[in-house]
Design an enzyme around this catalytic site. Structure first.
Site, PDB file in Angstrom:
ATOM      1  N   GLU A 227      45.965 -23.705  20.241  1.00  0.00           N
ATOM      2  CA  GLU A 227      46.084 -23.355  18.846  1.00  0.00           C
ATOM      3  C   GLU A 227      47.161 -24.183  18.113  1.00  0.00           C
ATOM      4  OE1 GLU A 227      45.788 -19.419  17.377  1.00  0.00           O
ATOM      5  OE2 GLU A 227      45.965 -18.618  19.463  1.00  0.00           O
TER       6      GLU A 227
ATOM      7  N   HIS B 207      49.108 -26.175  15.232  1.00  0.00           N
ATOM      8  CA  HIS B 207      49.391 -25.601  13.883  1.00  0.00           C
ATOM      9  C   HIS B 207      50.208 -26.561  13.087  1.00  0.00           C
ATOM     10  CE1 HIS B 207      47.190 -21.825  13.746  1.00  0.00           C
ATOM     11  NE2 HIS B 207      47.803 -21.446  14.808  1.00  0.00           N
TER      12      HIS B 207
ATOM     13  N   GLU C  94      50.733 -23.031  19.361  1.00  0.00           N
ATOM     14  CA  GLU C  94      51.324 -21.725  19.362  1.00  0.00           C
ATOM     15  C   GLU C  94      51.169 -20.951  20.876  1.00  0.00           C
ATOM     16  OE1 GLU C  94      50.037 -17.526  16.715  1.00  0.00           O
ATOM     17  OE2 GLU C  94      49.210 -19.434  16.079  1.00  0.00           O
TER      18      GLU C  94
END
Length: 275
Positions: free
Chosen positions: A249, A251, A264
């Site tokens: 993840e 970001h 994340e």
């Protein structure tokens, strides 16, 4: 690529004051990769986008408790109340902090002394996301309005609809010849120039591009669903790709020659591009 473990779901990342800082969106903390941790005493504050401020401090949005936070390089923690679910953040051409207000369809301006002014976008339900500075104005993605917004420091707004329907623009970053932005739902990256001309470039299907960081000759893009980072040139061609592994993840993204990515799943990746 070097990965540094950071507990608490890293979301935003910036290099400031000689350190790498990251917001920990699920624990209400901000940390540095070197090991300093700052508890905001607000577990639901959701610290998100973080930038290097104009006053020897990092500033970051707290859309969980409607504040914009500040941590000095010396570790002093403070915050300013900013209603409207602040999310995107940048330092504007006037030296103030400017943020998107997702739930109120507005842009906020915060001085380093804590004075807040709010300017309406003029489009209901637009859901402004990320924001950047280019050509003396503020530029921001309008996620639900499928457009790019432009605002002068006096609050005058121009809106540029995207050529692709339901593209879901999110990330945005100013380069030397225009503003790059991601289209999360269309798997594309776009660029808009100061005259409002928009070019779009196709990315891998299903990759869900999230954050973007402009470079002198293109940009870096986090591919959230593909758990990867790519670099594209000025014509939209992918020239580099780095994989983070399933469930990473990616970001937040920061590029200053080297590239930093907040993952994340619990780490911050540091990439020194080949060549």
């Amino acid at each position: 690529m070097i990965s540094s473990a950071v507990d608490g779901a890293p979301y935003g990342v910036v290099v400031a004051g000689g350190e790498v800082w990251t917001t920990l969106v699920h624990t209400g903390r901000v940390a540095t990769v070197s090991g300093r941790v700052f508890d905001l005493a607000a577990p639901e504050s959701r610290p998100s986008v973080i930038v290097d401020g104009p006053d020897d401090a990092v500033w970051f949005t707290r859309n969980g408790d409607e504040r914009v936070g500040r941590i000095g390089y010396d570790g002093t923690v403070s915050a300013v109340d900013v209603a409207g679910a602040p999310y995107g953040l940048c330092v504007g051409p006037d030296g103030a902090l400017w943020c998107t207000l997702m739930s109120s369809d507005a842009i906020g301006r915060i001085t380093v002394d804590g004075e807040v002014t709010t300017y309406p976008i003029g489009t209901a339900g637009a859901f402004p996301a990320m924001i950047t500075t280019y050509a003396g104005d503020l530029w921001f993605t309008l996620n639900q309005a499928n457009a790019i917004g432009r605002m002068t420091v006096a609050g005058e707004v121009t809106t540029y609809p995207l050529p692709t329907a339901a593209a879901g623009p999110v990330g945005i970053s100013a380069g030397p010849d225009g503003v790059w932005f991601t289209e999360l739902l269309a798997d594309r990256v776009g660029r808009i120039d100061a005259d409002g001309k928009i070019d779009e470039f196709v990315l891998p299907a299903g990759s869900k591009p999230h954050a973007v960081a402009a470079t002198p000759d293109g940009c870096w893009i986090t591919l959230w669903a593909a758990a990867a980072l790519v670099q594209v040139d000025a014509e939209g061609n992918i020239t580099e790709r780095y994989e983070f592994g399933d469930g990473a993840e990616p970001h937040g993204l920061f590029a200053d020659g080297d590239v930093w990515v907040a993952l994340e799943k619990g780490s911050v990746a540091h990439i020194q591009p080949r060549g």
